[in-house]
Design a protein around this motif. Structure first.
Motif, PDB file in Angstrom:
ATOM      1  N   MET A 350       2.232  -7.792 -28.111  1.00  0.00           N
ATOM      2  CA  MET A 350       2.433  -6.623 -27.260  1.00  0.00           C
ATOM      3  C   MET A 350       2.634  -7.077 -25.826  1.00  0.00           C
ATOM      4  SD  MET A 350       0.034  -3.257 -26.638  1.00  0.00           S
ATOM      5  CE  MET A 350       0.673  -1.871 -25.681  1.00  0.00           C
ATOM      6  N   VAL A 351       3.653  -6.501 -25.180  1.00  0.00           N
ATOM      7  CA  VAL A 351       3.934  -6.836 -23.794  1.00  0.00           C
ATOM      8  C   VAL A 351       4.122  -5.572 -22.966  1.00  0.00           C
ATOM      9  CG1 VAL A 351       4.955  -9.112 -24.151  1.00  0.00           C
ATOM     10  CG2 VAL A 351       6.389  -7.086 -24.356  1.00  0.00           C
ATOM     11  N   GLY A 370       5.350 -16.393 -38.543  1.00  0.00           N
ATOM     12  CA  GLY A 370       6.728 -16.847 -38.661  1.00  0.00           C
ATOM     13  C   GLY A 370       7.766 -15.739 -38.616  1.00  0.00           C
ATOM     14  N   ALA A 371       7.337 -14.484 -38.375  1.00  0.00           N
ATOM     15  CA  ALA A 371       8.293 -13.364 -38.358  1.00  0.00           C
ATOM     16  C   ALA A 371       9.071 -13.310 -37.051  1.00  0.00           C
ATOM     17  CB  ALA A 371       7.556 -12.044 -38.589  1.00  0.00           C
ATOM     18  N   GLY A 372       8.501 -13.865 -35.987  1.00  0.00           N
ATOM     19  CA  GLY A 372       9.235 -13.890 -34.729  1.00  0.00           C
ATOM     20  C   GLY A 372       8.526 -13.239 -33.570  1.00  0.00           C
ATOM     21  N   LYS A 373       7.223 -13.035 -33.696  1.00  0.00           N
ATOM     22  CA  LYS A 373       6.463 -12.397 -32.607  1.00  0.00           C
ATOM     23  C   LYS A 373       6.478 -13.269 -31.352  1.00  0.00           C
ATOM     24  CE  LYS A 373       2.663 -12.575 -34.959  1.00  0.00           C
ATOM     25  NZ  LYS A 373       3.146 -13.364 -36.090  1.00  0.00           N
ATOM     26  N   SER A 374       5.966 -14.483 -31.499  1.00  0.00           N
ATOM     27  CA  SER A 374       5.875 -15.387 -30.348  1.00  0.00           C
ATOM     28  C   SER A 374       7.264 -15.775 -29.851  1.00  0.00           C
ATOM     29  CB  SER A 374       5.084 -16.647 -30.718  1.00  0.00           C
ATOM     30  OG  SER A 374       3.757 -16.319 -31.051  1.00  0.00           O
ATOM     31  N   GLU A 375       8.216 -15.909 -30.789  1.00  0.00           N
ATOM     32  CA  GLU A 375       9.570 -16.279 -30.413  1.00  0.00           C
ATOM     33  C   GLU A 375      10.229 -15.173 -29.577  1.00  0.00           C
ATOM     34  OE1 GLU A 375       8.129 -18.544 -33.796  1.00  0.00           O
ATOM     35  OE2 GLU A 375       8.268 -16.386 -33.411  1.00  0.00           O
ATOM     36  N   ARG A 392       3.557  -8.675 -18.597  1.00  0.00           N
ATOM     37  CA  ARG A 392       2.175  -8.990 -18.965  1.00  0.00           C
ATOM     38  C   ARG A 392       2.074  -9.075 -20.487  1.00  0.00           C
ATOM     39  NH1 ARG A 392       1.222  -4.795 -15.165  1.00  0.00           N
ATOM     40  NH2 ARG A 392       0.170  -5.500 -13.264  1.00  0.00           N
ATOM     41  N   VAL A 393       1.451 -10.125 -20.979  1.00  0.00           N
ATOM     42  CA  VAL A 393       1.208 -10.245 -22.420  1.00  0.00           C
ATOM     43  C   VAL A 393      -0.151  -9.617 -22.731  1.00  0.00           C
ATOM     44  CG1 VAL A 393       0.928 -11.820 -24.361  1.00  0.00           C
ATOM     45  CG2 VAL A 393       2.588 -12.343 -22.563  1.00  0.00           C
ATOM     46  N   ILE A 394      -0.140  -8.549 -23.507  1.00  0.00           N
ATOM     47  CA  ILE A 394      -1.386  -7.876 -23.901  1.00  0.00           C
ATOM     48  C   ILE A 394      -2.004  -8.595 -25.089  1.00  0.00           C
ATOM     49  CG2 ILE A 394      -2.473  -5.654 -24.373  1.00  0.00           C
ATOM     50  CD1 ILE A 394      -0.676  -5.894 -21.778  1.00  0.00           C
ATOM     51  N   PHE A 395      -1.166  -8.916 -26.065  1.00  0.00           N
ATOM     52  CA  PHE A 395      -1.607  -9.846 -27.119  1.00  0.00           C
ATOM     53  C   PHE A 395      -0.400 -10.583 -27.670  1.00  0.00           C
ATOM     54  CE2 PHE A 395      -1.656  -5.524 -28.997  1.00  0.00           C
ATOM     55  CZ  PHE A 395      -0.778  -5.629 -30.078  1.00  0.00           C
ATOM     56  N   ASP A 396      -0.657 -11.806 -28.118  1.00  0.00           N
ATOM     57  CA  ASP A 396       0.395 -12.692 -28.609  1.00  0.00           C
ATOM     58  C   ASP A 396       0.389 -12.792 -30.121  1.00  0.00           C
ATOM     59  OD1 ASP A 396       0.661 -15.807 -29.571  1.00  0.00           O
ATOM     60  OD2 ASP A 396       2.273 -15.252 -28.216  1.00  0.00           O
ATOM     61  N   ASP A 397      -0.750 -12.486 -30.727  1.00  0.00           N
ATOM     62  CA  ASP A 397      -0.863 -12.650 -32.179  1.00  0.00           C
ATOM     63  C   ASP A 397      -1.629 -11.502 -32.835  1.00  0.00           C
ATOM     64  OD1 ASP A 397      -0.620 -14.047 -34.691  1.00  0.00           O
ATOM     65  OD2 ASP A 397      -2.726 -14.600 -34.478  1.00  0.00           O
ATOM     66  N   MET A 398      -2.695 -11.054 -32.202  1.00  0.00           N
ATOM     67  CA  MET A 398      -3.506 -10.012 -32.824  1.00  0.00           C
ATOM     68  C   MET A 398      -4.052  -9.064 -31.770  1.00  0.00           C
ATOM     69  SD  MET A 398      -4.283  -9.471 -36.097  1.00  0.00           S
ATOM     70  CE  MET A 398      -4.392 -11.090 -36.864  1.00  0.00           C
ATOM     71  N   GLY A 399      -3.957  -7.778 -32.071  1.00  0.00           N
ATOM     72  CA  GLY A 399      -4.528  -6.756 -31.206  1.00  0.00           C
ATOM     73  C   GLY A 399      -4.968  -5.578 -32.056  1.00  0.00           C
ATOM     74  N   PHE A 400      -5.251  -4.480 -31.403  1.00  0.00           N
ATOM     75  CA  PHE A 400      -5.608  -3.282 -32.179  1.00  0.00           C
ATOM     76  C   PHE A 400      -5.202  -2.038 -31.402  1.00  0.00           C
ATOM     77  CE2 PHE A 400      -9.313  -4.208 -29.569  1.00  0.00           C
ATOM     78  CZ  PHE A 400      -9.734  -2.965 -29.116  1.00  0.00           C
ATOM     79  N   LEU A 401      -4.995  -0.959 -32.146  1.00  0.00           N
ATOM     80  CA  LEU A 401      -4.673   0.341 -31.564  1.00  0.00           C
ATOM     81  C   LEU A 401      -5.916   1.208 -31.572  1.00  0.00           C
ATOM     82  CD1 LEU A 401      -1.224   1.144 -33.256  1.00  0.00           C
ATOM     83  CD2 LEU A 401      -1.666  -0.045 -31.091  1.00  0.00           C
ATOM     84  N   ASN A 402      -6.068   1.982 -30.502  1.00  0.00           N
ATOM     85  CA  ASN A 402      -7.187   2.910 -30.404  1.00  0.00           C
ATOM     86  C   ASN A 402      -6.669   4.268 -29.946  1.00  0.00           C
ATOM     87  OD1 ASN A 402     -10.107   3.510 -30.377  1.00  0.00           O
ATOM     88  ND2 ASN A 402      -9.768   3.826 -28.184  1.00  0.00           N
TER      89      ASN A 402
END
Length: 576
Positions: A350-351, A370-375, A392-402
């Protein structure tokens, strides 16, 4: 750590609390130096038999060779070669062929440099800022001492001073200050209570490690018996990294033989302050590397409902010697906890992007490894000059919705860093990380670097979701961004979790995992299905655009251009 020095699995641990060398003679007379020389002699015995055989002829026994070599080094810091031989003629065996002796010294220095080297200070009470400053200075002085000692010996043997000096890192590559802490420890976990907590981490870059494995395999399943109940950890072998995994207070216990993974946590998760865990009970406990007698890998989690603590467990074996087993278990534990609180874990990036024309958007790109998130993030970064004023990078690999009190859906992060493939980074950006990155198996397939990319304040702030995209890495299509008005179709795509495996795990070909997230949602599928429908309906009602981004990452020859083209198309949509 009760010993002044330990050497195990190519990891040297120096306890500055018990022994701090501040002179050449103290260094060369230390138990630690003797252990290093002993290990070095055994190595050349196996790998450099010509050199070993040359010297063992004169000293007969390995023990005598070790003792004589150390004594000659001590003398060479004070006397010339001729004077050393006058002390005892047996040392002449080292100087009959000076070039070979210099080679021996260089091999010893290289052997030491190839070890993972850690220094620690353990305090019985909490330290203040000045104490940490002194610890950093002590490490700098120790590095200089090792360097000047090696130079003095080499120059004495050569008979002349060097003209080119390279200020190498030959002391500790990473250092820790440890505190004894009282936390709200349930009776079942009293065997963990003596383990010291890490309060400060000092890293001397570039920090490069090699692990037994370089991919992760399988998912973590729930176990129905508490693996930690009544076990006792040896305080000489264990450390605690008190991490903030998202909003979850997490105590990560790791065995000293997996020290690199413990150090890696400092670039990935926020290190909690003492005030945040003294007298507190954690949300999560993870024990990494417990020698339970099983040779096969055992990785699972347990829900301690009585104490409201989620337990993670990985036993001591070569198969867990990969940072993915540290990171992904922690994220699994985090996600299972979040599902309990009716929050939806997202495996993705998330950005928050502010374009040069003033338009702002908060974008989530979801997908499995490998899906292309970081890429995609890397493509955003590379297009920074043309389109972006601020990202701003909010998360690069794992986050959550609230779901917030006002009904809006916000995204939060779990990590302040990223554990990314070096090959997927722009080479210039990858080299820029040398001064802060932790590199793992840099010359191997799936080489990785762990780098800080955000702050805890940013990842924990909460950003309203504007665009929600699924990363499709296996279809190469002309239109890279496709939005879906049909909510059921969109949910089907996200829950299908399809991707073409790219070598980051042991999977091959086109594979699927529920909601592209085998770290919580797969294990808690029934609960997650309910949350997915609630959150996607709420997002649609809030005007969130939901669809796919075709990264083409798994298409041959498209791993660089695919994410870039998708990023350009996405920016054009935001601009309009």
């Amino acid at each position: 750590m009760l010993h002044e020095f330990t050497l195990s699995r190519d990891k040297a641990m120096i306890n500055f609390t018990l022994k701090y060398c501040d002179t050449k003679q103290k260094l060369l007379s230390s138990y630690g130096f003797k252990r290093v020389v002993e290990a070095f002699i055994q190595k050349i015995k196996k790998d450099d038999p010509i050199i070993y055989d040359h010297y063992i002829k004169s000293f007969k026994l390995d023990e005598d060779l070790v003792e004589s070599l150390i004594e000659s080094f001590k003398l060479l810091t004070v006397f010339k070669i001729e004077e050393v031989i006058e002390v005892d003629n047996k040392y002449s065996a080292f100087f009959a062929d000076k070039d070979l002796f210099i080679e021996l010294i260089d091999l010893l220095i290289q052997f030491w440099k190839n070890l993972e080297r850690y220094s620690i200070v353990r305090n019985s009470s909490l330290g203040d800022g000045l104490q940490n400053v002194r610890f950093i200075q002590a490490n700098d002085l120790f590095n200089d001492l090792v360097l000047t000692t090696a130079r003095r010996i080499t120059e004495t043997v050569n008979g002349f001073e060097q003209r080119v000096y390279r200020q190498k890192t030959v002391g500790a590559t990473a250092s820790l200050t440890l505190n004894d802490v009282n936390w709200n420890c349930p009776i079942e976990y009293k065997g963990l209570s003596a383990i010291p907590f890490i309060s400060t981490v000092v890293i001397r870059p570039p920090f490069i490690t090699y692990t037994k494995r370089n991919t992760r395999d399988g998912i973590f399943q729930e176990h129905h018996q508490n693996p930690l109940e009544n076990i006792v950890l040896n305080e000489d072998d264990w450390f605690v990294f008190p991490a903030k995994v998202g909003i979850m207070l997490t105590f990560v216990y790791f065995h000293k033989d997996f020290m690199a993974h413990g150090i890696g946590l400092s670039n990935l998760f926020e290190l909690a302050k003492e005030s945040e865990y003294i007298g507190k009970k954690p949300d999560i406990i993870y024990v990494f590397g417990y020698p339970d007698g099983h040779e096969e890998k055992r990785t699972f989690y347990y829900k301690d409902k009585k104490n409201d603590i989620l337990i993670g467990y990985a036993n001591y074996c070569d198969d867990i010697d990969y940072f993915g087993y540290m990171k992904k278990m922690l994220l699994t534990l985090h996600n299972v906890k979040q599902i309990e609180f009716n929050r939806l874990p997202i495996h993705g990036a998330m950005v928050n992007i502010v374009l040069k024309n003033g338009n702002e958007s908060n974008i989530i790109i979801m997908g499995d490894s490998g899906a292309g998130k970081s890429e995609s993030l890397e493509a955003f970064r590379s297009l920074n000059e043309n389109y972006i004023r601020h990202m701003r990078v909010i998360f690069d690999d794992m986050g959550f919705l609230n779901k917030e009190a006002d009904g809006s859906i916000k995204g939060y992060g779990t990590e302040i860093g990223a554990f990314v493939r070096i090959d997927d980074l722009d080479p210039a950006y990858a080299y820029e990380q040398l001064d802060r990155g932790i590199y793992t198996n840099p010359d191997k397939i799936n080489a990785r670097v762990t780098i800080p990319i955000s702050t805890y304040e940013i990842i924990s702030k909460g950003y309203k979701v504007d665009i929600m995209l699924y990363a499709n890495n296996y279809e190469d299509v002309e239109q890279k961004i496709v939005f879906h008005d049909d909510l059921a179709k969109a949910i089907g795509i996200f829950e299908d979790g399809a991707r073409k495996a790219k070598g980051t795990t042991t999977e091959k070909g086109l594979v699927k995992s529920y909601f592209a997230n085998p770290f919580g949602p797969v294990q808690e599928r029934a609960e997650t299905e309910v949350l997915v429908r609630q959150y996607f309906k709420d997002m649609k009602d809030n005007g969130v655009q939901i669809g796919e981004i075709h990264t083409s990452l798994a298409i041959d020859g498209r791993s660089k251009d695919g994410p870039r083209e998708a990023a350009e198309e996405l920016f054009s949509l935001i601009n309009s």
